[in-house]
Scaffold this active site. Structure first.
Site, PDB file in Angstrom:
ATOM      1  N   SER A 125       0.814  -1.213   0.000  1.00 34.78           N
ATOM      2  CA  SER A 125       0.000   0.000   0.000  1.00 34.78           C
ATOM      3  C   SER A 125       0.845   1.260   0.000  1.00 34.78           C
ATOM      4  CB  SER A 125      -0.890   0.020   1.230  1.00 34.78           C
ATOM      5  OG  SER A 125      -0.082   0.036   2.392  1.00 34.78           O
ATOM      6  N   SER A 130       7.079  -3.403   4.465  1.00 26.08           N
ATOM      7  CA  SER A 130       8.371  -4.101   4.486  1.00 26.08           C
ATOM      8  C   SER A 130       9.340  -3.466   5.484  1.00 26.08           C
ATOM      9  CB  SER A 130       8.986  -4.187   3.086  1.00 26.08           C
ATOM     10  OG  SER A 130       9.082  -2.921   2.515  1.00 26.08           O
ATOM     11  N   ASP A 174      11.649   5.589   5.593  1.00 24.97           N
ATOM     12  CA  ASP A 174      10.641   4.653   6.111  1.00 24.97           C
ATOM     13  C   ASP A 174      11.110   4.005   7.407  1.00 24.97           C
ATOM     14  OD1 ASP A 174       9.580   5.308   3.706  1.00 24.97           O
ATOM     15  OD2 ASP A 174       9.812   3.333   2.799  1.00 24.97           O
TER      16      ASP A 174
HETATM   17  C1  GLA Z   1       9.995   4.799  -0.493  1.00 26.58           C
HETATM   18  C2  GLA Z   1      11.427   4.676   0.029  1.00 26.58           C
HETATM   19  C3  GLA Z   1      11.818   5.930   0.815  1.00 26.58           C
HETATM   20  C4  GLA Z   1      11.528   7.200   0.028  1.00 26.58           C
HETATM   21  C5  GLA Z   1      10.126   7.174  -0.552  1.00 26.58           C
HETATM   22  C6  GLA Z   1       9.852   8.340  -1.457  1.00 26.58           C
HETATM   23  O1  GLA Z   1       9.074   4.800   0.552  1.00 26.58           O
HETATM   24  O2  GLA Z   1      11.566   3.538   0.846  1.00 26.58           O
HETATM   25  O3  GLA Z   1      13.182   5.845   1.186  1.00 26.58           O
HETATM   26  O4  GLA Z   1      12.483   7.398  -0.977  1.00 26.58           O
HETATM   27  O5  GLA Z   1       9.857   5.984  -1.267  1.00 26.58           O
HETATM   28  O6  GLA Z   1       9.841   9.524  -0.734  1.00 26.58           O
END
Ligand code: GLA
Length: 387
Positions: A125, A130, A174
């Site tokens: 989503s 992960s 993330d």
């Molecule tokens: C994913 C990646 C992050 C970031 C976003 C875009 O979630 O895991 O590190 O680059 O895309 O902002």
């Protein structure tokens, strides 16, 4: 949820002796998209939904994994001596990657484990299921093997394993948002040096609503790595005319002044997004602190336009969700969140407009795309815990 995973653990692995239960959240990024690997700022928050894990150490070196989200796959086995990414190992490449990373960082995992997961983040989503699995695995290893690693280390190890074990060149956002989450706060993180502050998410009678496009994606098969390469090439071209280490160091004015050094129109737009989005993030955090939620919303909307037109990571599903959201009275701001190419949007919606929002956007989406979107009114939660 603790009882659910313990009961299932017993059913799958015979007994639940020596088991502890852990939780790590998912995350939503409010603004600052595709700025993290460009040395810019991000503004994500952890959610109260996430990954629950029941785990114990074994006396031998076997690894046994089971996910309640992928029950058909049954128990997936491996061994602590054999930590390699394998296509057929499916989702277990995430916990295995973190075990491998601990070893790489000097924290050897000497015994096998039984691990059962149950996540309530919709898979694929864009709410970082992960990264949530990576951080919960780190929390498990720290607890059972007594390693002295901080939550920030868990974030860095998660990113390392994603980069080196799973082949996705993601930034730190993330894993950092998840490992460092704080209830009712978003994290204002400077990815250039990992300095951060917490800002209260007070939305003045409004809530965060996630709309899930139900278009599945995985970072590995998206254009994620390609975008990163484009940004890196643009940076190396800019470095010939300006002394910078990352795109995040540029103001809009400075970028406009030196952008002709970038020899390709597409790369100009990619770099422009990274530079302008970083500046938008700084402005948005200042706006939130000044209780100017309307300006915060406008910056979210501008973020989406830039991700759609310059960075080109949205697609018809996310664009439909956002453009329909903008039409609804009571919507303060709406944009795609995460890596894009499918996944979710994040909207700030006045409480009394939420049901209208869900109905109106839901109907328009179904009519245009041909299948339904799902909506979640989310709360901002804390980081990893032992339950
Ligand atoms: C994913 C990646 C992050 C970031 C976003 C875009 O979630 O895991 O590190 O680059 O895309 O902002």
């Amino acid at each position: 949820m603790k009882e659910t995973v313990l009961k299932k653990f017993e059913e799958v692995f015979g007994d639940a002796e020596g088991v502890k239960v852990f939780f790590a959240p998912g995350r939503v990024n409010l603004i600052g998209e595709y700025t993290d690997y460009n040395g810019g700022h991000v503004f994500p928050c952890a959610l109260t939904i996430g990954t629950y894990a029941a785990a114990r150490v074994r006396e031998d070196g076997r690894l046994r994994f089971y996910s309640m989200n992928f029950e058909k796959e049954g128990v997936i086995e491996s061994s602590i001596e054999d930590l390699k990414p394998l296509k057929e190992a499916g989702w277990t490449n995430y916990p295995k990657g973190v075990m491998w990373t601990f070893g790489e960082k000097g924290f050897q995992i000497t015994k096998g484990m039984d691990i059962l997961l149950n996540g309530n983040i919709p898979n694929g989503s864009g709410l970082s299921s992960s990264a949530s699995v990576e951080v919960v695995t780190g929390a498990i290893l720290r607890e059972f093997f007594g390693f002295e690693v901080s939550n920030q280390d868990l974030a860095l190890f998660g990113q390392y394993s994603e980069n080196k074990f799973n082949g996705v060149n993601c930034g730190i956002m993330d894993q950092f948002a998840i490992a460092m989450g704080k209830q009712d706060h978003a994290i204002f993180l400077d990815t250039a040096d990992l300095s951060y502050t917490y800002a209260p998410v007070k939305m003045d009678g409004a809530k965060i609503v996630i709309a899930c496009s139900n278009k599945k994606r995985g970072l590995g098969d998206s254009k994620y790595n390609e975008r990163r390469e484009e940004c890196e090439t643009a940076l190396s071209e800019l470095k010939k005319v300006v002394d910078i280490k990352s795109l995040g160091e540029l103001t809009e004015e400075k970028f406009e002044e030196c952008k002709s050094a970038i020899k390709d129109e597409v790369r100009v737009r990619r770099a422009k997004h990274a530079v302008y989005e970083n500046q938008r993030t700084l402005q948005a955090v200042a706006a939130l602190k000044a209780d100017d939620i309307a300006l915060f919303g406008q910056l979210m909307n501008a973020s989406h336009v830039s991700l759609r037109d310059d960075f080109e990571v949205t697609g018809i599903e996310l664009d439909t969700l956002v453009e329909e959201a903008w039409k609804v009275d009571g919507v303060i701001g709406s944009r795609m969140t995460g890596a894009g190419f499918g996944g979710c949007t994040v909207s700030i919606v006045k409480e009394d407009a939420i049901s209208r929002f869900i109905q109106q956007v839901g109907e328009a989406y179904q009519a245009k795309i041909g299948y339904a979107a799902d909506f979640y009114v989310v709360e901002v939660g804390g980081g990893p815990t032992i339950l």
